[in-house]
Motif scaffolding. Structure first.
Motif, PDB file in Angstrom:
ATOM      1  N   GLY A  22       3.028  -9.084  41.716  1.00  0.00           N
ATOM      2  CA  GLY A  22       2.312  -7.800  41.821  1.00  0.00           C
ATOM      3  C   GLY A  22       0.929  -7.886  41.212  1.00  0.00           C
ATOM      4  N   GLN A  23       0.841  -8.514  40.051  1.00  0.00           N
ATOM      5  CA  GLN A  23      -0.459  -8.654  39.380  1.00  0.00           C
ATOM      6  C   GLN A  23      -1.378  -9.590  40.172  1.00  0.00           C
ATOM      7  N   ALA A  24      -0.804 -10.634  40.744  1.00  0.00           N
ATOM      8  CA  ALA A  24      -1.611 -11.564  41.554  1.00  0.00           C
ATOM      9  C   ALA A  24      -2.130 -10.861  42.811  1.00  0.00           C
ATOM     10  N   ILE A  25      -1.258 -10.085  43.455  1.00  0.00           N
ATOM     11  CA  ILE A  25      -1.677  -9.335  44.654  1.00  0.00           C
ATOM     12  C   ILE A  25      -2.842  -8.423  44.311  1.00  0.00           C
ATOM     13  N   SER A  26      -2.721  -7.731  43.193  1.00  0.00           N
ATOM     14  CA  SER A  26      -3.788  -6.814  42.783  1.00  0.00           C
ATOM     15  C   SER A  26      -5.114  -7.552  42.629  1.00  0.00           C
ATOM     16  N   GLN A  27      -5.087  -8.691  41.948  1.00  0.00           N
ATOM     17  CA  GLN A  27      -6.343  -9.437  41.724  1.00  0.00           C
ATOM     18  C   GLN A  27      -6.923  -9.957  43.036  1.00  0.00           C
ATOM     19  N   LEU A  28      -6.057 -10.438  43.922  1.00  0.00           N
ATOM     20  CA  LEU A  28      -6.564 -10.974  45.193  1.00  0.00           C
ATOM     21  C   LEU A  28      -7.126  -9.855  46.069  1.00  0.00           C
ATOM     22  N   CYS A  29      -6.454  -8.710  46.070  1.00  0.00           N
ATOM     23  CA  CYS A  29      -6.953  -7.595  46.883  1.00  0.00           C
ATOM     24  C   CYS A  29      -8.321  -7.136  46.392  1.00  0.00           C
ATOM     25  N   LYS A  30      -8.539  -7.263  45.095  1.00  0.00           N
ATOM     26  CA  LYS A  30      -9.821  -6.799  44.538  1.00  0.00           C
ATOM     27  C   LYS A  30     -10.990  -7.708  44.900  1.00  0.00           C
ATOM     28  N   THR A  31     -10.703  -8.857  45.498  1.00  0.00           N
ATOM     29  CA  THR A  31     -11.800  -9.694  45.989  1.00  0.00           C
ATOM     30  C   THR A  31     -12.308  -9.185  47.345  1.00  0.00           C
ATOM     31  N   VAL A  32     -11.625  -8.179  47.906  1.00  0.00           N
ATOM     32  CA  VAL A  32     -12.046  -7.578  49.180  1.00  0.00           C
ATOM     33  C   VAL A  32     -12.563  -6.179  48.869  1.00  0.00           C
ATOM     34  N   SER A  33     -13.684  -5.806  49.512  1.00  0.00           N
ATOM     35  CA  SER A  33     -14.300  -4.532  49.135  1.00  0.00           C
ATOM     36  C   SER A  33     -13.462  -3.349  49.604  1.00  0.00           C
ATOM     37  N   ASP A  34     -13.443  -2.328  48.779  1.00  0.00           N
ATOM     38  CA  ASP A  34     -12.921  -1.018  49.183  1.00  0.00           C
ATOM     39  C   ASP A  34     -11.452  -1.050  49.608  1.00  0.00           C
ATOM     40  N   VAL A  35     -10.644  -1.829  48.908  1.00  0.00           N
ATOM     41  CA  VAL A  35      -9.201  -1.829  49.179  1.00  0.00           C
ATOM     42  C   VAL A  35      -8.526  -0.886  48.185  1.00  0.00           C
ATOM     43  N   THR A  36      -7.639  -0.019  48.698  1.00  0.00           N
ATOM     44  CA  THR A  36      -6.914   0.924  47.845  1.00  0.00           C
ATOM     45  C   THR A  36      -5.522   0.374  47.561  1.00  0.00           C
ATOM     46  N   LEU A  37      -5.231   0.193  46.279  1.00  0.00           N
ATOM     47  CA  LEU A  37      -3.942  -0.389  45.888  1.00  0.00           C
ATOM     48  C   LEU A  37      -3.022   0.680  45.322  1.00  0.00           C
ATOM     49  N   ILE A  38      -1.846   0.785  45.921  1.00  0.00           N
ATOM     50  CA  ILE A  38      -0.826   1.698  45.421  1.00  0.00           C
ATOM     51  C   ILE A  38       0.346   0.842  44.970  1.00  0.00           C
ATOM     52  N   GLY A  39       0.783   1.043  43.740  1.00  0.00           N
ATOM     53  CA  GLY A  39       1.887   0.233  43.227  1.00  0.00           C
ATOM     54  C   GLY A  39       3.054   1.098  42.788  1.00  0.00           C
ATOM     55  N   THR A  40       4.265   0.556  42.907  1.00  0.00           N
ATOM     56  CA  THR A  40       5.395   1.223  42.265  1.00  0.00           C
ATOM     57  C   THR A  40       5.865   0.343  41.116  1.00  0.00           C
ATOM     58  N   ALA A  41       6.230   1.009  40.014  1.00  0.00           N
ATOM     59  CA  ALA A  41       6.708   0.298  38.824  1.00  0.00           C
ATOM     60  C   ALA A  41       7.421   1.305  37.940  1.00  0.00           C
ATOM     61  N   SER A  42       8.241   0.786  37.055  1.00  0.00           N
ATOM     62  CA  SER A  42       8.901   1.665  36.095  1.00  0.00           C
ATOM     63  C   SER A  42       7.837   2.409  35.296  1.00  0.00           C
ATOM     64  N   LYS A  43       8.155   3.653  34.997  1.00  0.00           N
ATOM     65  CA  LYS A  43       7.202   4.536  34.316  1.00  0.00           C
ATOM     66  C   LYS A  43       6.637   3.897  33.043  1.00  0.00           C
ATOM     67  N   HIS A  44       7.508   3.204  32.292  1.00  0.00           N
ATOM     68  CA  HIS A  44       7.070   2.697  30.981  1.00  0.00           C
ATOM     69  C   HIS A  44       6.006   1.603  31.094  1.00  0.00           C
ATOM     70  N   LYS A  45       5.855   1.036  32.311  1.00  0.00           N
ATOM     71  CA  LYS A  45       4.843  -0.010  32.483  1.00  0.00           C
ATOM     72  C   LYS A  45       3.481   0.550  32.890  1.00  0.00           C
ATOM     73  N   HIS A  46       3.457   1.792  33.319  1.00  0.00           N
ATOM     74  CA  HIS A  46       2.237   2.313  33.956  1.00  0.00           C
ATOM     75  C   HIS A  46       1.000   2.149  33.073  1.00  0.00           C
ATOM     76  N   GLU A  47       1.187   2.394  31.771  1.00  0.00           N
ATOM     77  CA  GLU A  47       0.033   2.330  30.880  1.00  0.00           C
ATOM     78  C   GLU A  47      -0.556   0.912  30.875  1.00  0.00           C
ATOM     79  N   SER A  48       0.316  -0.091  30.821  1.00  0.00           N
ATOM     80  CA  SER A  48      -0.203  -1.461  30.674  1.00  0.00           C
ATOM     81  C   SER A  48      -0.772  -2.037  31.978  1.00  0.00           C
ATOM     82  N   ILE A  49      -0.450  -1.453  33.115  1.00  0.00           N
ATOM     83  CA  ILE A  49      -0.980  -2.009  34.373  1.00  0.00           C
ATOM     84  C   ILE A  49      -1.864  -1.007  35.112  1.00  0.00           C
TER      85      ILE A  49
END
Lengths: 432, 432
Positions: free
Chosen positions: A190-217
């Motif tokens: 998930g973290q790798a996908i996020s970084q790779l997507c950010k190399t492309v302009s104007d990509v909107t990333l929506i992630g699902t994760a346990s609530k307790h992780k939201h702050e750290s990611i």
């Protein structure tokens, strides 16, 4: 840190351990030297955490076309949890050494190997056997490290970023302005996908994760949703027309939901089936349930709806379908992106071999943010109190073919079914 | 060539045709001018070639946000054959004017239209109504022509190259070194796919087409196979590991064959269902047969096999799914490639409106190489002998709502089932 040659010494088990110093004094002409040993993480039988044992094993020989690697760091993937449970197709016979990726130094090269030499720093995608002090790997699965890339970097990146790269660029064909739904947003992939997507302009990333992780990611995703809530409705509020790409490592009901969230020309990509892992041990029921709840698709439906459905599994691609040249090309691109500073692996934590069960449990419970690394030279966590808790535990530890370590520290798996559905896996996984 | 304003005059039918010259002499203040008429190709009812009639129809008004185009060239697509037979979803009520694409000059612009002005040269992807002297089209489906692009160029290119571009680049994500299987290699889309693939280095093109076309299209494909023979075995001889991309406009048994020919990470893309058109008229049997013989797919199968399945249908994308901005972007890229000389449409033949049935039959029988164009200003072929062949034919022509022209020239459809399976369609098609 122990010296590699003395590796067997720091393994705290009851196996008959041949004393190496005495062996070396014998006449070499008269009697062949018994194989040297090394420490490895072995799966004694498919099942729960207790099946994972640190044992002494003979050091591997280096065959023709192979490279012997002294392992410095290993990656733990959700695939390893599935292997432990036996919920993959064509599992090897137990006991065997676990692990699909590692990084380290070349200690020997077999006949015909010309690309690397002893002392080179490399990483490898192995077919099992990576979680050991030494591993012998066919050269086609071994990749030279760029200067400055530490072994932990490499072990964090290799599988996760190769998977993420293929998903995002080669299968997903992501383009500027598109939106992506990523389950298990906090895991290594998930973290790798996020970084790779950010190399492309104007990509909107929506992630699902346990609530307790939201702050750290929260910096990795434009929108973070709790997998446990009705995320489909939440996404429809954010983007009524849906998303362009769904990256699903869960399967089951999430497959249907993902498909139905696609925009025109959208792609649903299945790259893992972690939702079939519900408890500590194998559950055919959960697999069958997942299988039946996923809708089968006639291509005519895709034609009417302008949609794509894809599957991706690195293990099959690399070891069964012979795509090692293709994967090497992807590794090169990923390493280049790292050199250019476009990507940076996130490490959750590093563990000794003896603590693998605890590390596995953390991954199983989706409590990691980023990659979980194993270090063969790391000292295990002290757990004296727990080991003397009861004679019952002690008896169990004294099994003839190795010692299950860390099992009491990791604890028995709680009912992880609910947690699992909110979860974050960090590798493609397989089941049949 | 007749002057546009006198268009009604050269239509040879029995309809009550108001004399325009007299109308114009009346007092305009006292009595509203009756709508002017134009020539159009009308589908009188779903069925065979006799349902296609050239008629006079009122000239369309130009509404808010619309552009009125004086049509100079139209494209004929396999989709039009399917519309005639009624084998598409949500067909309009008959009678209606046929045709999905045209090019011409802007004759009027509705309120709110700012991008084009009267006299501009444009092309349009219309939802029916394109085969007429005049058509009023929402501005979102109208594209300005680059300098030097003739109307015939535009009508040859628009739909075919937009479809081919999306298939090859956006869905197929073609990359250097890959191989592509293209059915109906000689059709308009087949030729467009070939040209677009050749803009990527080291792409291997394999096409299927009727044997008699091989000579004329041999430069477009590295390998040409007869669709009627066992092309799967031929491809396996050429490339035992299969192909990277299968572009299927046939459906039915070819869908399963295409899927099974995929390399790891290969993509099967369905963009037409022309195999369900077997004779001159609708056949539910052939549709049902196709539907049942195509394997339904669980995403888990794709996951195990590392494959993708996609569907693409421009009609749904553009008119139902609102992707007009995306399609405009593709049109711009295609026109740019034409300007740069990278692509060049292949025209099979040009026909008068009156000869549409004959042109349609040629497409149905897959006898075209490249695009079939209709020209509203072209004189029909003389067919005096055929029209006097028998009184039965003559009676049929004198139907109250128009005249079926060219039907005897085109002839009754022969059993096209075998021919069809070897065929070349030139547009995405739809069926439900």
């Amino acid at each position: 840190m122990s010296e590699p040659e003395a590796a067997g010494d720091n393994v705290n088990n009851e196996e008959n351990n041949p004393p190496e110093s005495k062996t070396e004094n014998k006449n070499e002409e008269e009697q062949p030297e018994p194989p040297k040993e090394m420490k490895a993480v072995v799966l004694a039988g498919f099942g729960g955490l207790k099946s994972v044992k640190v044992m002494n094993k003979p050091q591997p020989a280096v065959g023709e076309g192979e490279i012997l690697i002294r392992v410095k760091a290993c990656g733990l993937n959700f695939l390893d949890v599935m292997v432990r449970q036996g919920v993959i197709d064509s599992p090897p016979k137990t006991p065997f050494i676990l692990g699909f990726e590692c990084a380290g130094e070349v200690e020997g090269v077999g006949e015909g190997v010309t690309d690397v030499k002893v002392g080179d720093r490399v990483a490898a995608l192995t077919e099992y056997k990576a979680w050991a002090e030494l591993v012998s790997v066919p050269a086609k699965y071994v990749y030279s490290l760029p200067q400055g890339m530490e072994f932990q970097n490499a072990a964090s990146m290799l599988m996760n970023y190769v998977v993420a790269y293929i998903l995002v660029f080669d299968i997903g064909n992501i383009r500027s302005g598109q939106s992506v739904l990523v389950h298990s947003a906090g895991g290594g992939v998930g973290q790798a996908i996020s970084q790779l997507c950010k190399t492309v302009s104007d990509v909107t990333l929506i992630g699902t994760a346990s609530k307790h992780k939201h702050e750290s990611i929260k910096d990795s995703f434009a929108h973070l949703l709790d997998h446990g809530v009705d995320y489909v409705q939440e996404i429809k509020k954010l983007s009524p027309e849906g998303v362009d790409i769904v990256l699903d490592c869960l399967y089951g009901d999430d497959a249907n939901k993902g498909y139905n969230l696609l925009k025109p020309l959208g792609r649903y990509i299945l790259y893992g089936t972690s939702s079939i892992v519900t408890g500590e041990t194998k559950s055919f029921f959960s697999f069958a349930k997942s299988w039946w709840q996923v809708d089968k698709i006639n291509p005519m439906k895709l034609f009417d709806e302008n949609r794509s459905v894809s599957g991706f599994q690195l293990r099959h691609l690399l070891y069964q379908q012979g795509a090692h040249e293709y994967v090497r090309g992807v590794v090169n691109k990923v390493f280049k992106m790292w050199e250019n500073g476009h990507i940076k692996p996130v490490v959750d934590s590093t563990w000794a071999f003896e603590d693998v069960p605890e590390a596995m449990q953390k991954l199983h419970d989706r409590k990691n943010v980023g990659k979980i690394i194993l270090d063969p030279n790391m000292e295990p966590k002290p757990k004296p109190k727990l080991q003397t808790k009861g004679s019952k535990d002690k008896d169990k530890e004294k099994e003839k073919d190795g010692k299950a370590v860390g099992e009491t520290a990791a604890g028995e798996s709680t009912d992880a079914e609910k947690e699992n559905k909110e979860g974050d896996s960090s590798a493609p996984s397989s089941a049949n």
